[in-house]
Design a protein around this motif. Structure first.
Motif: not given
Length: 222
Positions: A103, A144-145, A106, A99-100, A147-150, A96
């Protein structure tokens, strides 16, 4: 541009992989109970600068309680929490918090788990449960992630990379279907090379949610 890497965990395989991974590698070896949602944001590099973007997070945080055999019927609720629940919660909080940072680049998260959960191992029930929980976490992060490029993967390694020699034999007896097909176990350098390949968007950019077994070919169930 140098790759920014965070390795979470102490002892092997985290220690062995740290020496083989390329880039600017930061190592954190917290107690699971000390990991909160701000843990990653609070880390600083050797020069005192904070983390600002990560290309790769390698998670291999397994406390001594997880690595020590214990009969399930003799474990207290506190024993189980220390061996399974707390480190799994810590992994969730690491993810968690990362994540940022992932992201922004990527980036990729790779969870290293021991090959004990697939077949089970006597008196390593907590470690088996933790390993399978982490594997599911990696797959869920990928879902889950994405779509965030992860991207996120699990790499399953031979028990000897996690357990002391005195405890490895019993785990191997419980998990090996036969002798290693390669006649040897993968080295830390070979494991690190696979992890880096998974994090390379040029070669593995379309791959996520993989669960790879890298044990020299001791477990090849259909």
């Amino acid at each position: 541009m140098s790759r920014d890497v965070l390795v979470v965990g102490g002892g092997d395989p985290a220690a062995a992989l740290t020496t083989e991974l390329s880039g600017d590698v930061l190592v954190a070896d917290p107690e699971p109970a000390d990991v909160d949602d701000g843990f990653v944001d609070g880390l600083t590099r050797g020069d005192g600068t904070p983390i600002d973007g990560l290309d790769l997070v390698v998670h291999a945080l397994f406390p001594e309680q997880s690595r020590t055999p214990a009969r399930l019927d003799e474990m207290t609720a506190g024993d189980w929490a220390a061996a399974c629940d707390d480190p799994l919660e810590a992994a969730i909080r690491v993810a968690r918090g990362a994540h940022r940072h992932l992201a922004a680049r990527r980036g990729t998260m790779v969870v290293c788990v021991p090959l004990v959960g697939a077949a089970g191992a006597a008196n390593l029930v907590a470690l088996s449960a933790l390993a399978e929980g982490l594997r599911v976490l990696a797959r869920s992060l990928a879902r889950s992630w994405g779509s965030d490029g992860i991207r996120a993967h699990a790499v399953t390694l031979h028990p000897s990379m996690f357990l002391s020699p005195e405890h490895t034999a019993a785990a191997v007896d419980a998990t090996a279907l036969h002798d290693a097909a390669l006649g040897r176990l993968p080295s830390a350098a070979e494991v690190a090379a696979v992890i880096e390949a998974l994090a390379d968007s040029r070669t593995a950019g379309g791959l996520t949610g993989a669960s790879l077994v890298m044990d020299g070919g001791t477990w090849m169930a259909g």
